[in-house]
Motif scaffolding. Structure first.
Motif, PDB file in Angstrom:
ATOM      1  N   THR A  53       0.852  -1.193   0.000  1.00 30.64           N
ATOM      2  CA  THR A  53       0.000   0.000   0.000  1.00 30.64           C
ATOM      3  C   THR A  53       0.878   1.229   0.000  1.00 30.64           C
ATOM      4  N   ASN A  54       0.672   2.072  -1.011  1.00 29.42           N
ATOM      5  CA  ASN A  54       1.455   3.309  -1.128  1.00 29.42           C
ATOM      6  C   ASN A  54       2.957   3.034  -1.144  1.00 29.42           C
ATOM      7  N   GLY A  55       3.331   1.908  -1.773  1.00 28.85           N
ATOM      8  CA  GLY A  55       4.745   1.568  -1.871  1.00 28.85           C
ATOM      9  C   GLY A  55       5.320   0.925  -0.628  1.00 28.85           C
ATOM     10  N   THR A  56       4.507   0.580   0.378  1.00 28.13           N
ATOM     11  CA  THR A  56       4.988  -0.010   1.620  1.00 28.13           C
ATOM     12  C   THR A  56       4.446  -1.432   1.739  1.00 28.13           C
ATOM     13  N   VAL A  57       5.341  -2.408   2.082  1.00 28.62           N
ATOM     14  CA  VAL A  57       4.932  -3.806   2.256  1.00 28.62           C
ATOM     15  C   VAL A  57       4.360  -3.971   3.662  1.00 28.62           C
ATOM     16  N   ASN A  58       3.151  -4.493   3.747  1.00 31.03           N
ATOM     17  CA  ASN A  58       2.466  -4.684   5.015  1.00 31.03           C
ATOM     18  C   ASN A  58       2.205  -6.165   5.222  1.00 31.03           C
ATOM     19  N   THR A  59       2.541  -6.652   6.418  1.00 28.63           N
ATOM     20  CA  THR A  59       2.317  -8.069   6.745  1.00 28.63           C
ATOM     21  C   THR A  59       1.209  -8.237   7.763  1.00 28.63           C
ATOM     22  N   LYS A  60       0.732  -7.147   8.287  1.00 28.83           N
ATOM     23  CA  LYS A  60      -0.327  -7.205   9.297  1.00 28.83           C
ATOM     24  C   LYS A  60      -1.632  -7.621   8.638  1.00 28.83           C
ATOM     25  N   VAL A  61      -2.353  -8.546   9.302  1.00 30.94           N
ATOM     26  CA  VAL A  61      -3.588  -9.070   8.732  1.00 30.94           C
ATOM     27  C   VAL A  61      -4.763  -8.457   9.472  1.00 30.94           C
ATOM     28  N   ASN A  62      -5.505  -7.648   8.754  1.00 29.86           N
ATOM     29  CA  ASN A  62      -6.764  -7.081   9.255  1.00 29.86           C
ATOM     30  C   ASN A  62      -7.752  -7.054   8.092  1.00 29.86           C
ATOM     31  N   LYS A  63      -8.923  -7.629   8.322  1.00 28.45           N
ATOM     32  CA  LYS A  63      -9.931  -7.591   7.258  1.00 28.45           C
ATOM     33  C   LYS A  63     -10.407  -6.160   6.996  1.00 28.45           C
ATOM     34  N   THR A  64     -10.486  -5.359   8.027  1.00 30.07           N
ATOM     35  CA  THR A  64     -10.871  -3.947   7.877  1.00 30.07           C
ATOM     36  C   THR A  64      -9.637  -3.089   8.110  1.00 30.07           C
ATOM     37  N   TYR A  65      -9.377  -2.220   7.187  1.00 31.26           N
ATOM     38  CA  TYR A  65      -8.166  -1.407   7.295  1.00 31.26           C
ATOM     39  C   TYR A  65      -8.470   0.037   6.870  1.00 31.26           C
ATOM     40  N   TYR A  66      -7.552   0.911   7.142  1.00 28.89           N
ATOM     41  CA  TYR A  66      -7.739   2.358   6.940  1.00 28.89           C
ATOM     42  C   TYR A  66      -6.532   2.928   6.218  1.00 28.89           C
ATOM     43  N   ASN A  67      -6.802   3.774   5.202  1.00 27.28           N
ATOM     44  CA  ASN A  67      -5.745   4.452   4.446  1.00 27.28           C
ATOM     45  C   ASN A  67      -5.917   5.958   4.588  1.00 27.28           C
ATOM     46  N   LEU A  92      -2.576  -1.104   8.246  1.00 24.40           N
ATOM     47  CA  LEU A  92      -1.985  -2.447   8.151  1.00 24.40           C
ATOM     48  C   LEU A  92      -0.498  -2.459   8.466  1.00 24.40           C
ATOM     49  N   SER A  93       0.103  -1.247   8.498  1.00 25.40           N
ATOM     50  CA  SER A  93       1.532  -1.176   8.765  1.00 25.40           C
ATOM     51  C   SER A  93       1.812  -1.388  10.258  1.00 25.40           C
ATOM     52  N   ASN A  94       2.947  -2.014  10.558  1.00 27.16           N
ATOM     53  CA  ASN A  94       3.350  -2.226  11.944  1.00 27.16           C
ATOM     54  C   ASN A  94       3.917  -0.943  12.563  1.00 27.16           C
ATOM     55  N   ASN A  95       4.252   0.025  11.707  1.00 28.34           N
ATOM     56  CA  ASN A  95       4.792   1.282  12.210  1.00 28.34           C
ATOM     57  C   ASN A  95       3.662   2.197  12.689  1.00 28.34           C
ATOM     58  N   GLY A  96       3.999   3.068  13.604  1.00 28.35           N
ATOM     59  CA  GLY A  96       3.009   4.017  14.095  1.00 28.35           C
ATOM     60  C   GLY A  96       2.697   5.090  13.055  1.00 28.35           C
ATOM     61  N   TRP A  97       1.619   5.858  13.347  1.00 26.79           N
ATOM     62  CA  TRP A  97       1.166   6.866  12.383  1.00 26.79           C
ATOM     63  C   TRP A  97       2.252   7.907  12.133  1.00 26.79           C
ATOM     64  N   GLY A  98       2.921   8.339  13.180  1.00 24.51           N
ATOM     65  CA  GLY A  98       3.959   9.348  13.013  1.00 24.51           C
ATOM     66  C   GLY A  98       5.123   8.846  12.206  1.00 24.51           C
ATOM     67  N   ASP A  99       5.545   7.573  12.473  1.00 28.45           N
ATOM     68  CA  ASP A  99       6.652   7.008  11.701  1.00 28.45           C
ATOM     69  C   ASP A  99       6.275   6.869  10.231  1.00 28.45           C
ATOM     70  N   MET A 121       4.093   8.689   8.549  1.00 29.04           N
ATOM     71  CA  MET A 121       4.053  10.014   7.929  1.00 29.04           C
ATOM     72  C   MET A 121       5.457  10.486   7.570  1.00 29.04           C
ATOM     73  N   LYS A 122       6.425  10.167   8.431  1.00 29.37           N
ATOM     74  CA  LYS A 122       7.800  10.580   8.176  1.00 29.37           C
ATOM     75  C   LYS A 122       8.439   9.731   7.081  1.00 29.37           C
ATOM     76  N   THR A 123       8.199   8.421   7.166  1.00 25.44           N
ATOM     77  CA  THR A 123       8.825   7.509   6.205  1.00 25.44           C
ATOM     78  C   THR A 123       8.263   7.706   4.801  1.00 25.44           C
ATOM     79  N   ASN A 124       6.951   7.911   4.702  1.00 26.04           N
ATOM     80  CA  ASN A 124       6.300   8.013   3.391  1.00 26.04           C
ATOM     81  C   ASN A 124       6.343   9.420   2.799  1.00 26.04           C
ATOM     82  N   LEU A 125       6.976  10.367   3.492  1.00 17.80           N
ATOM     83  CA  LEU A 125       7.049  11.732   2.981  1.00 17.80           C
ATOM     84  C   LEU A 125       7.776  11.757   1.643  1.00 17.80           C
ATOM     85  N   ASP A 126       7.136  12.412   0.660  1.00 18.25           N
ATOM     86  CA  ASP A 126       7.695  12.464  -0.696  1.00 18.25           C
ATOM     87  C   ASP A 126       7.545  13.885  -1.225  1.00 18.25           C
ATOM     88  N   ALA A 127       8.612  14.477  -1.712  1.00 15.64           N
ATOM     89  CA  ALA A 127       8.588  15.830  -2.276  1.00 15.64           C
ATOM     90  C   ALA A 127       9.144  15.790  -3.686  1.00 15.64           C
TER      91      ALA A 127
END
Length: 452
Positions: A88-102, A304-311, A313-319
């Motif tokens: 999702t958005n270029g990030t590999v997620n291994t967390k399994v949740n039937k309901t997820y949020y983007n 679905l990511s194991n990282n927190g929301w703040g991490d 936001m920082k990791t996925n920042l693209d300019a």
């Protein structure tokens, strides 16, 4: 007793209020009121305000565009298996949740660096349109003032014509009374008396018609002022001495040259030519390249990511930032067509200017010719009135002593009445045309300086 006093006081107050509402309008008061309340003029002012907004919009178009966006979504995968990885958005997620949020967040900017000068010429074009709107207001105001002046002078003329008709009626009544006396003593036949009575009736009819004409002109003036109430409407009756009609007529070419420099219709036509020049430049800009700069920054998060929301936001920042250049090569002759049509429009505007100048010359020439001709008629009419008055006075003296017949008396009266009417008409036509010439030369009506 108290009730009677209150009722009487109320009635007196209402009467005083009604009297206070009876206003006599001067010419300047009519013009000032019309310039504030005329509907056509108000519409022209709204058009100018709209043109001012177009100028502001064109100026703002020179600045960069900046927009923020966000997207929040919820997904559901009912048959999601454990151990399945998702991207999702270029990030590999291994967390399994039937309901997820983007969630995604972005900030984008765009700026037209160069487009052949179209954007800056658009500002100039809109400014010229604003100037045209201002000239339209002046042109509408001039038209209203001219119409008010024409009606005002017509009312003055008709009011004086009413006075002439009243004098004619009084004379007819005296002649009829004298005729009755002469019939009584046997010095006049009843047939001649009937002619005098018919003349008196005709003069009564003419007086009623003259008064009705005054009311009709007052109604037209009231409607032009956009007055819709039932308050009595009347104009102030300034003194209009004969000397006012004998003032020097301004030189025609001097008036025309001054009008060329000040009349809004001429200025409007000149502005239209300037607008055509700007439109030609804008059309030629279609052959030039366009340079745009873009920049953006964005980030996203996923439940679905194991990282927190703040991490996240920082990791996925693209300019990003970029420059794009567009060079027209073949445009199906659109640019050439636009240039040619803009040049043709300029030629039309040149012809429109020439036409406005010709119409202005004809208008000034007509006013000058009417002023000169009617002034000459007025001077001749003054002599004619004096001569006809003396002639009629002699006829009336002879009639009173029975030395002239009824036909000569009525003929003399008709000549005198016609001479006075001709004198009045030429007098007020001269005054009106003199005022129009001064107005076209940049003065206000009745010699007052034009307001800045």
């Amino acid at each position: 007793m108290k009730k009677r006093i209150i009722v009487a006081a109320t009635a007196t107050l209402l009467a005083l209020t009604a009297v206070g509402q009876e206003r006599q309008w001067t010419l300047q008061a009519c013009i000032d009121y019309a310039l504030q309340h005329n509907i056509t003029l108000q519409r022209s002012k709204l058009q100018q305000q709209s043109a001012q907004e177009d100028v502001k919009g064109a100026k703002a178009a020179l600045l960069p565009l900046l927009s923020a966006s966000t997207n929040q979504s919820v997904g559901y995968r009912p048959w999601q298996d454990s151990g399945t990885t998702t991207v999702t958005n270029g990030t590999v997620n291994t967390k399994v949740n039937k309901t997820y949020y983007n969630g995604s967040y972005g900030l984008n900017a765009q700026w037209t660096v160069w487009n052949g000068g179209k954007n800056r010429n658009q500002v100039r074009l809109n400014r010229l349109s604003e100037e045209q709107a201002a000239r339209d207001i002046e042109e509408t105001a001039n038209t209203i003032q001219e119409r008010i002046a024409q009606l005002y002078v017509q009312i003055l003329y008709q009011a004086e014509a009413v006075a002439v008709s009243e004098e004619a009626l009084k004379t007819a009544q005296k002649n009829e009374e004298r005729g009755q006396e002469m019939v009584t003593v046997g010095k006049m036949s009843k047939a001649d008396l009937a002619q005098l009575s018919a003349q008196r009736a005709t003069d009564e009819y003419n007086l009623v018609a003259a008064r009705a004409q005054v009311q009709d002109y007052k109604l037209q003036l009231k409607q032009l002022l956009e007055i819709t109430d039932d308050v009595p409407f009347d104009i102030a009756m300034p003194a209009t001495p004969d000397a006012e009609a004998q003032q020097e007529v301004p030189a025609m070419m001097a008036v025309y040259e001054q009008a060329l420099a000040t009349r809004p219709e001429i200025q409007n036509a000149q502005i239209a030519i300037k607008s055509s020049d700007v439109s030609i430049k804008m059309a030629k800009a279609g052959r030039l390249p366009t340079i745009n700069m873009t920049a953006g920054v964005g980030t996203s998060s996923n439940s679905l990511s194991n990282n927190g929301w703040g991490d996240q936001m920082k990791t996925n920042l693209d300019a990003s930032a970029g420059v794009s250049v567009s060079v027209p090569i073949l445009d199906q002759r659109q640019t050439r067509t636009s240039v040619n049509k803009a040049r043709l429009q300029r030629e039309q505007n040149l012809l429109a200017l020439q036409d406005e100048q010709k119409q202005l010359y004809q208008t000034v020439e007509n006013y000058w010719l009417d002023a000169t001709t009617n002034q000459q008629k007025f001077r001749a009419a003054l002599t004619t009135v004096e001569s006809e008055q003396q002639s009629y006075d002699l006829l009336q003296e002879k009639f009173n002593v029975g030395l002239t017949n009824i036909v000569e008396l009525m003929t003399g009266k008709d000549r005198l009445l016609q001479a006075r009417q001709n004198c009045l008409q030429s007098k007020y036509m001269t005054i009106l045309n003199l005022q129009m010439l001064r107005f076209y030369a940049g003065e206000a009506f009745w010699g007052n300086p034009v307001r800045e």
